[in-house]
Design an enzyme around this catalytic site. Structure first.
Site, mmCIF file in Angstrom:
data_model
loop_
_atom_site.group_PDB
_atom_site.id
_atom_site.type_symbol
_atom_site.label_atom_id
_atom_site.label_comp_id
_atom_site.label_asym_id
_atom_site.label_seq_id
_atom_site.Cartn_x
_atom_site.Cartn_y
_atom_site.Cartn_z
ATOM 1 C CD1 TRP A 60 -1.988 2.293 1.682
ATOM 2 C CD2 TRP A 60 -3.056 1.132 0.090
ATOM 3 N NE1 TRP A 60 -3.018 3.063 1.231
ATOM 4 C CE2 TRP A 60 -3.689 2.374 0.252
ATOM 5 C CE3 TRP A 60 -3.546 0.241 -0.868
ATOM 6 C CZ2 TRP A 60 -4.802 2.752 -0.510
ATOM 7 C CZ3 TRP A 60 -4.654 0.618 -1.621
ATOM 8 C CH2 TRP A 60 -5.251 1.850 -1.442
ATOM 9 C CG ASP A 96 -3.131 -3.316 1.537
ATOM 10 O OD1 ASP A 96 -4.191 -2.695 1.357
ATOM 11 O OD2 ASP A 96 -2.503 -3.296 2.606
ATOM 12 C CB CYS A 145 -10.733 1.625 2.215
ATOM 13 S SG CYS A 145 -10.418 1.034 3.890
ATOM 14 C CG ASP A 174 -8.624 -1.449 5.938
ATOM 15 O OD1 ASP A 174 -8.496 -0.723 6.931
ATOM 16 O OD2 ASP A 174 -8.078 -1.242 4.842
ATOM 17 C CD1 TRP A 208 -6.448 2.834 9.555
ATOM 18 C CD2 TRP A 208 -8.632 3.110 10.025
ATOM 19 N NE1 TRP A 208 -7.173 2.294 8.540
ATOM 20 C CE2 TRP A 208 -8.510 2.452 8.792
ATOM 21 C CE3 TRP A 208 -9.899 3.391 10.512
ATOM 22 C CZ2 TRP A 208 -9.621 2.046 8.049
ATOM 23 C CZ3 TRP A 208 -10.999 2.992 9.776
ATOM 24 C CH2 TRP A 208 -10.854 2.333 8.569
ATOM 25 C CG ASP A 229 -3.883 4.636 5.781
ATOM 26 O OD1 ASP A 229 -4.146 3.874 6.736
ATOM 27 O OD2 ASP A 229 -4.370 4.497 4.647
HETATM 28 C C1 GLA Z 1 -6.730 1.547 4.764
HETATM 29 C C2 GLA Z 1 -5.479 0.935 5.404
HETATM 30 C C3 GLA Z 1 -4.339 0.994 4.414
HETATM 31 C C4 GLA Z 1 -4.698 0.253 3.141
HETATM 32 C C5 GLA Z 1 -5.950 0.881 2.568
HETATM 33 C C6 GLA Z 1 -6.504 0.108 1.391
HETATM 34 O O1 GLA Z 1 -6.564 2.915 4.553
HETATM 35 O O2 GLA Z 1 -5.166 1.621 6.563
HETATM 36 O O3 GLA Z 1 -3.172 0.418 4.990
HETATM 37 O O4 GLA Z 1 -4.904 -1.103 3.422
HETATM 38 O O5 GLA Z 1 -7.006 0.922 3.537
HETATM 39 O O6 GLA Z 1 -7.618 0.752 0.866
#
Ligand code: GLA
Length: 531
Positions: A60, A96, A145, A174, A208, A229
């Site tokens: 990612w 990912d 996401c 996620d 997160w 992120d």
């Molecule tokens: C979230 C995660 C990232 C990645 C994205 C993929 O933001 O925190 O690390 O996996 O989704 O969409």
């Protein structure tokens, strides 16, 4: 720089970091600063997985979603091996968000064969045959996401079964598109579904920091993201990364073997990060016992980036069997002293980090890092690979702007590296043709890149009657000899997971369980009595 008014300076430091967190505009980090509270007594999973922080690579940070496909992942896998990162302990690798599966009318996940022509199982086999472990990705909500892929909501059991069929070893889950879902219940359901699917899998929770996972997730997962992120894909952001590090630091009490705070994948080695910053970033992640998931393009790394990511002395701190997350023991908001990380051999890991604009000379005393004031100590510089000493009382370190000096301080002039396991393969494929009973054998070799010879790995119970495994050793290399007896087997495909456990000899702590797949194809019914 002289240390004056430590209490006053610490208070100013705390205020500054509070202000920095507010300025970050990151709601999760901000609320975490207030809501972490005292560490509850943590009940971690007892599955023996991830007893040290997972190491690997995820796409990612550098790529985002679009370019992820089988060709890219295989090239990264090959680079992981050829660069020497595999030999340094990196093992989990895979797509990912970018797996791009869909859900079929029967409710099952379906591989996107245009992106992954060998199928997701085929990609896993490729990774396993290289002696690496297979990491995949999903989401706990209705969709991932970007909404490009279905999430696991209401399909928890069938999806975890599917991941087990693809032979995933690690699943990042996620927390997007989860409106109305209870976070604890959802991740518990996923954990139970994964356990029922029968494959050992490391669960990486990715909310997160939402729901304060450090308070409860140790019972249902092995690591949890503590921060948002670390960067937008392809855009390493040093200031932001440091805010993540300082936020994650506050949660030190919640981490330990099998349950880790995850301040996100690394930006070390990405464009825009200097060599000094790479080393500082890596030092911080190692000292915080953070998962070492590289996020750079492994196919085009500078020599300096490889040397940083593969520094076995720094990795040894991260992979220490005691699994203690180090923390800041003193700061004035510019210089920070990170310690509180006793290592398995009785030594202490220490960082002196300079966030100022000028070089600094910093002196610390042994008691600040948990060592008796009267002790004569040797100091190992883990970046210069040099030992000085014996020194008494303390020491002075010079650090350039952005530089973290990473040290190990010990009363012995010996700095052993803990176990770092590297396999030649995690998949053994055997085939029997003909109807006469046969004995087939195949070996899996596991090397320890750490300092000590390990005791023999102990094979777990529950092997099928057609398979037996013996372990032998030659110094730091152990060989698992797998013998298959085909007598009495019907035509078909057979599969077993061989699991082995071990104990780190210096600390007596359990090591991460080791496991691999054995598959057997029997092309026609075989005579004789089953074993
Ligand atoms: C979230 C995660 C990232 C990645 C994205 C993929 O933001 O925190 O690390 O996996 O989704 O969409």
């Amino acid at each position: 720089m002289k240390k004056v008014w430590p209490f006053f300076a610490a208070a100013i430091g705390a205020l500054l970091s509070w202000a920095a967190l507010n300025a970050s505009g990151d709601a999760n980090i901000r609320s975490m600063f207030f809501c972490s509270g005292p560490a509850p007594s943590i009940r971690a999973l007892e599955d023996g997985l991830a007893m040290t922080p997972p190491m690997g690579w995820y796409p990612w940070n550098i790529f985002g979603e679009e370019p992820q496909n089988e060709k890219l992942i295989k090239e990264i896998v090959d680079a992981l091996v050829s660069s020497g990162l595999k030999e340094a302990g990196y093992s989990y690798v895979g797509p990912d968000e970018g797996i791009c599966f869909t859900r079929g009318a029967d409710g099952r996940l379906t591989t996107n064969l245009e992106r992954y022509p060998s199928g997701l199982r085929g990609l896993g086999d490729y990774i396993h045959k290289k002696g690496l472990k297979y990491a995949l990705y999903t989401d706990a909500g209705t969709h991932t996401c970007s909404k490009a892929m279905p999430g696991t909501k209401d399909h928890e059991s069938e999806d975890m079964r599917q991941f087990a069929e693809w032979r995933a070893d690690y699943i990042k889950i996620d927390w997007c598109n989860t409106e109305g879902q209870d976070i604890v219940k959802t991740y518990t359901t996923l954990h139970d579904a994964q356990s029922a699917a029968g494959r050992p899998v490391v669960h990486s929770l990715c909310s997160w920091g939402e729901g304060y996972p450090w308070r409860w997730a140790a019972e249902v997962g092995h690591l949890w993201r503590t921060t948002s992120d670390i960067c937008a894909p392809g855009q390493a952001d040093w200031e932001r990364a440091m805010r993540m590090a300082f936020a994650n630091e506050k949660l030190a009490a919640f981490a330990g073997p099998g349950h880790w705070n995850d301040p996100d994948m690394m930006i070390a080695g990405m464009p825009g990060v200097s060599d000094t910053q790479n080393r500082s970033f890596f030092s911080l992640w190692c000292l915080m016992a953070a998962p070492l998931i590289a996020g750079n393009d492994l196919r085009s790394m500078s020599k300096a980036a490889v040397e940083t990511l593969a520094n076995l002395e720094a990795i040894g701190v991260n992979q220490d069997p005691l699994g203690i997350q180090g923390k800041i023991v003193w700061t004035d908001g510019i210089i920070s002293l990170w310690a509180g990380k006793p290592l398995f051999d009785g030594s202490q890991a220490v960082l002196v980090y300079n966030q100022g604009r000028h070089p600094a000379q910093w002196r610390f005393a042994w008691p600040e890092i948990g060592i008796d004031a009267a002790a004569a100590c040797y100091v190992r510089n883990l970046w210069a690979h040099e030992t000085t000493g014996p020194l008494t009382g303390g020491m002075t370190v010079r650090v350039e702007p952005d530089e973290a000096a990473m040290l190990r301080v010990s009363t012995k002039n010996d700095f052993p590296i803990p176990p770092i396991m590297v396999a030649d393969s995690y998949l053994l494929s055997l085939r029997s043709t003909g109807s006469a009973p046969l004995k087939l054998a195949g070996a899996i070799t596991i090397a320890n890149k750490g300092s000590a010879e390990l005791p023999l790995w102990r094979i777990g119970e529950g092997l099928p009657p057609w398979l037996s495994v013996t372990v032998t050793k030659n110094g730091k290399i152990q060989t698992f000899t797998n013998t298959v007896s085909t007598a009495g087997l019907k035509k078909g495909r057979y599969h077993a997971i061989v699991r082995a456990d071990n104990t780190e000899p210096v600390s007596g702590r359990p090591m991460s369980a080791l496991y691999y797949d054995v598959e057997l194809e029997v092309t026609q019914n075989v005579g004789g009595q089953p074993a």
